[in-house]
Design a protein around this motif. Structure first.
Motif, PDB file in Angstrom:
ATOM      1  N   ALA A  30       1.003  -1.480   0.621  1.00 22.04           N
ATOM      2  CA  ALA A  30      -0.071   0.243   0.108  1.00 22.04           C
ATOM      3  C   ALA A  30       0.994   1.132   0.330  1.00 22.04           C
ATOM      4  N   LEU A  31       0.265   2.376  -0.487  1.00 24.99           N
ATOM      5  CA  LEU A  31       1.453   3.204  -0.645  1.00 24.99           C
ATOM      6  C   LEU A  31       0.887   4.231   0.652  1.00 24.99           C
ATOM      7  N   ALA A  32       2.321   4.998   0.600  1.00 26.68           N
ATOM      8  CA  ALA A  32       1.904   5.475   2.170  1.00 26.68           C
ATOM      9  C   ALA A  32       0.729   6.799   2.008  1.00 26.68           C
ATOM     10  N   PRO A  33       0.317   7.125   2.863  1.00 27.29           N
ATOM     11  CA  PRO A  33      -0.224   8.771   2.810  1.00 27.29           C
ATOM     12  C   PRO A  33       0.283   9.372   1.566  1.00 27.29           C
ATOM     13  N   THR A  34       1.009  10.262   2.065  1.00 24.99           N
ATOM     14  CA  THR A  34       1.971  11.176   1.076  1.00 24.99           C
ATOM     15  C   THR A  34       1.957  11.136  -0.412  1.00 24.99           C
ATOM     16  N   ALA A  35       2.332   9.646  -0.502  1.00 18.02           N
ATOM     17  CA  ALA A  35       2.758   9.109  -1.574  1.00 18.02           C
ATOM     18  C   ALA A  35       0.867   8.579  -2.576  1.00 18.02           C
ATOM     19  N   ALA A  36       0.454   7.921  -1.777  1.00 21.05           N
ATOM     20  CA  ALA A  36      -1.357   8.107  -2.391  1.00 21.05           C
ATOM     21  C   ALA A  36      -1.400   8.602  -2.428  1.00 21.05           C
ATOM     22  N   ALA A  37      -1.575   9.936  -2.309  1.00 23.49           N
ATOM     23  CA  ALA A  37      -1.796  11.366  -3.022  1.00 23.49           C
ATOM     24  C   ALA A  37      -1.788  12.030  -3.896  1.00 23.49           C
ATOM     25  N   ARG A  38      -0.504  11.570  -4.658  1.00 25.93           N
ATOM     26  CA  ARG A  38      -0.166  11.501  -5.990  1.00 25.93           C
ATOM     27  C   ARG A  38      -1.162  10.775  -7.001  1.00 25.93           C
ATOM     28  N   VAL A  39      -1.616   9.555  -6.563  1.00 24.74           N
ATOM     29  CA  VAL A  39      -2.480   8.198  -7.488  1.00 24.74           C
ATOM     30  C   VAL A  39      -4.032   8.911  -7.485  1.00 24.74           C
ATOM     31  N   ARG A  40      -4.981   9.387  -8.332  1.00 21.36           N
ATOM     32  CA  ARG A  40      -6.639   9.847  -8.754  1.00 21.36           C
ATOM     33  C   ARG A  40      -6.850   8.558  -8.518  1.00 21.36           C
ATOM     34  N   GLY A  41      -6.583   7.522  -9.068  1.00 20.04           N
ATOM     35  CA  GLY A  41      -7.531   6.526  -9.932  1.00 20.04           C
ATOM     36  C   GLY A  41      -6.401   4.870 -10.144  1.00 20.04           C
ATOM     37  N   LEU A  42      -7.291   4.685 -11.009  1.00 20.00           N
ATOM     38  CA  LEU A  42      -6.664   3.660 -10.982  1.00 20.00           C
ATOM     39  C   LEU A  42      -5.119   3.556 -12.453  1.00 20.00           C
ATOM     40  N   VAL A  43      -3.898   2.964 -12.317  1.00 16.78           N
ATOM     41  CA  VAL A  43      -3.075   2.797 -13.653  1.00 16.78           C
ATOM     42  C   VAL A  43      -2.325   1.715 -13.962  1.00 16.78           C
ATOM     43  N   TYR A  44      -2.367   1.106 -14.979  1.00 22.65           N
ATOM     44  CA  TYR A  44      -2.030   0.121 -14.720  1.00 22.65           C
ATOM     45  C   TYR A  44      -0.713   0.140 -16.458  1.00 22.65           C
ATOM     46  N   PRO A  45      -0.323  -0.882 -16.423  1.00 22.27           N
ATOM     47  CA  PRO A  45       1.455  -0.584 -17.078  1.00 22.27           C
ATOM     48  C   PRO A  45      -0.009  -1.573 -18.656  1.00 22.27           C
ATOM     49  N   VAL A  46       0.813  -1.504 -19.719  1.00 20.07           N
ATOM     50  CA  VAL A  46       0.493  -2.625 -20.594  1.00 20.07           C
ATOM     51  C   VAL A  46       1.040  -3.623 -20.106  1.00 20.07           C
ATOM     52  N   PRO A  47       0.080  -4.915 -20.438  1.00 22.91           N
ATOM     53  CA  PRO A  47       0.289  -6.371 -20.364  1.00 22.91           C
ATOM     54  C   PRO A  47       1.125  -6.845 -21.298  1.00 22.91           C
ATOM     55  N   ASP A  48       2.252  -8.002 -21.080  1.00 22.57           N
ATOM     56  CA  ASP A  48       2.314  -9.247 -21.923  1.00 22.57           C
ATOM     57  C   ASP A  48       1.539 -10.171 -22.133  1.00 22.57           C
ATOM     58  N   PRO A  49       0.818 -10.156 -23.023  1.00 23.45           N
ATOM     59  CA  PRO A  49      -0.019 -11.017 -23.963  1.00 23.45           C
ATOM     60  C   PRO A  49      -0.286 -12.591 -23.694  1.00 23.45           C
ATOM     61  N   ALA A  50       1.873 -12.932 -23.219  1.00 21.51           N
ATOM     62  CA  ALA A  50       1.678 -14.092 -23.599  1.00 21.51           C
ATOM     63  C   ALA A  50       0.865 -14.745 -21.771  1.00 21.51           C
ATOM     64  N   PHE A  51       0.694 -13.599 -20.791  1.00 22.00           N
ATOM     65  CA  PHE A  51       0.488 -14.295 -19.051  1.00 22.00           C
ATOM     66  C   PHE A  51      -0.900 -13.788 -19.166  1.00 22.00           C
ATOM     67  N   PRO A  52      -1.265 -14.371 -18.508  1.00 23.22           N
ATOM     68  CA  PRO A  52      -3.136 -14.140 -17.647  1.00 23.22           C
ATOM     69  C   PRO A  52      -2.440 -13.522 -16.639  1.00 23.22           C
ATOM     70  N   PHE A  53      -1.162 -12.305 -16.095  1.00 22.49           N
ATOM     71  CA  PHE A  53      -1.032 -11.439 -15.439  1.00 22.49           C
ATOM     72  C   PHE A  53      -0.647  -9.732 -15.756  1.00 22.49           C
ATOM     73  N   LEU A  54      -1.342  -9.023 -15.194  1.00 22.49           N
ATOM     74  CA  LEU A  54      -1.259  -8.187 -15.964  1.00 22.49           C
ATOM     75  C   LEU A  54      -0.479  -6.735 -15.333  1.00 22.49           C
ATOM     76  N   GLY A  55       0.700  -7.698 -13.742  1.00 24.66           N
ATOM     77  CA  GLY A  55       1.648  -6.903 -13.793  1.00 24.66           C
ATOM     78  C   GLY A  55       1.231  -6.013 -12.803  1.00 24.66           C
TER      79      GLY A  55
END
Length: 402
Positions: free
Chosen positions: A232-257
């Motif tokens: 989990a991000l500490a509160p000061t760092a969490a303030a830098r994220v508004r919503g949901l941010v994902y990387p581009v996944p590798d299509p060879a795996f079912p995991f999203l990174g």
């Protein structure tokens, strides 16, 4: 009921099992349903140990059950939460390319999203800042239908709705024996209780292949558990994220990174990192169950999977063992984060079905035999898609009754 204690017996009180029980009571009122869950309450494993994301369906191959059920299930989940007053929010999300080599895969996701009818907007580097000022990338897409909810609360509410319709949900009831004799399916729980039914549904998640074998069926896959490790991000760092941010996944795996997720409670989770678990419920490295580990190691598909993807696995293991390496992965999306900003959070374990040739089962996987329906692969986005999955499983088991 004579020779039967119920019409339909469901093993597993996660969100899929409870959705199935609810769907049976809706589709065939008067059908008696019993749910057996080994834990003292619902949703104690995969359902209650994820990031709570209502997935849009953008990642999944057109024509797959994942695509069909996730797209439909996302809309249904939002409607269900709204109607029943359960915490949720439609936030949208960014999928961010951090290097130019990822742009072709990002563009492919745009096309896939449009095939599914999902609202997708392409963004350049400057436009990323409009949504997430502290996130950096060379390009991104905004997916408007993604959201967050509390899937544990959803599962608990499905249990109540099923019980209101006459179902019985029994906790602390671990299934040890499954047998069939003629038209009767019978199970015995750890305390010696026997429950007889006309048909059985196996929604045992991390133990689904084991339950299938107890029932005398060959599932032809093995559940290989992967631990998803979160911070989990500490509160000061969490303030830098508004919503949901994902990387581009590798299509060879079912995991999203490794991704960033602001949940309904306002906390920002970072992860998951995916590493082999040493037990089916191995939520920490120190949790080892020798018999389960030996069975995983003895399965040919485990070694074939390892040989094929050892580089990917080594990188995941490095991030598991090194907080600095994990932080470096997070910094690809959120450059300002520091090691001290990451606070350990509870892990989850994914029940990943693996075929004997080492192939990861990429879609939801169901199997049947007389009077039985087995749900053998239902990892993410199963929670998102749980309402349509429950109806599909209910359709199958009611067909067995007929």
């Amino acid at each position: 009921m004579g020779a039967y204690d119920c019409d339909v017996l469901v093993i597993g009180g996660g969100i899929v099992g409870l959705s199935t029980a609810y769907a049976v009571t809706r589709a065939a009122p008067g059908t008696s349903v019993v749910v057996l869950e080994k834990e003292p309450g619902p949703a104690r494993h995969q359902t209650g140990r994820n990031s709570g994301v209502i997935h849009s369906g953008i990642y999944y191959r057109p024509g797959s059950l994942k695509a069909e059920f996730a797209v439909r299930g996302a809309a249904e989940m939002v409607k269900f939460c709204t109607e029943h007053g359960l915490p949720h929010e439609v936030t949208g999300k960014l999928i961010v390319a951090t290097e130019r080599a990822e742009l072709p895969r990002l563009h492919a996701l745009v096309q896939r999203g449009r095939q599914h009818g999902i609202p997708v907007r392409e963004l350049g580097p400057a436009q990323i800042a409009e949504f997430e000022p502290d996130v950096r990338g060379v390009g991104a897409i905004h997916v408007g239908t993604t959201g967050v909810c509390d899937f544990g609360a959803v599962a608990a509410h499905l249990a109540r709705l099923a019980e209101d319709a006459g179902a019985s949900v029994r906790y602390g009831a671990e299934v040890r024996v499954v047998g069939r004799r003629g038209a009767v399916v019978a199970v015995r729980t750890a305390d010696g209780t026997v429950v007889r039914a006309r048909a059985l549904v196996n929604c045992a998640g991390l133990h689904s292949d084991r339950v299938a074998r107890l029932a005398g069926d060959d599932p032809e896959v093995r559940i290989v558990p992967f631990r998803g490790e979160y911070y989990a991000l500490a509160p000061t760092a969490a303030a830098r994220v508004r919503g949901l941010v994902y990387p581009v996944p590798d299509p060879a795996f079912p995991f999203l990174g490794v991704h960033l997720t602001r949940g309904v409670d306002g906390e920002v989770h970072v992860g998951p990192n995916a590493v082999p678990a040493l037990a089916r419920e191995g939520y920490a490295w120190r949790t080892v169950r020798p018999a389960e580990l030996a069975a995983t190691v003895a399965f040919p598909g485990t070694w074939r999977l390892a040989r094929r993807h050892w580089r990917y696995g080594a990188a995941e293991a490095q991030r598991s063992l090194s907080k600095a390496a994990f932080t470096a992965a997070v910094r690809r999306l959120l450059p300002g984060v520091a090691e001290d900003d990451l606070i350990p959070a509870p892990s989850g374990v994914r029940a990943q079905a693996v075929l004997r040739d080492g192939t990861l089962a990429d879609d939801f996987l169901f199997a049947g035999s007389p009077r039985m329906v087995h749900v053998l692969n239902a990892p993410s986005p199963a929670a998102t898609a749980s309402l349509p999955i429950g109806r599909e499983v209910a359709r199958r088991v009611l067909a067995e009754l007929r």
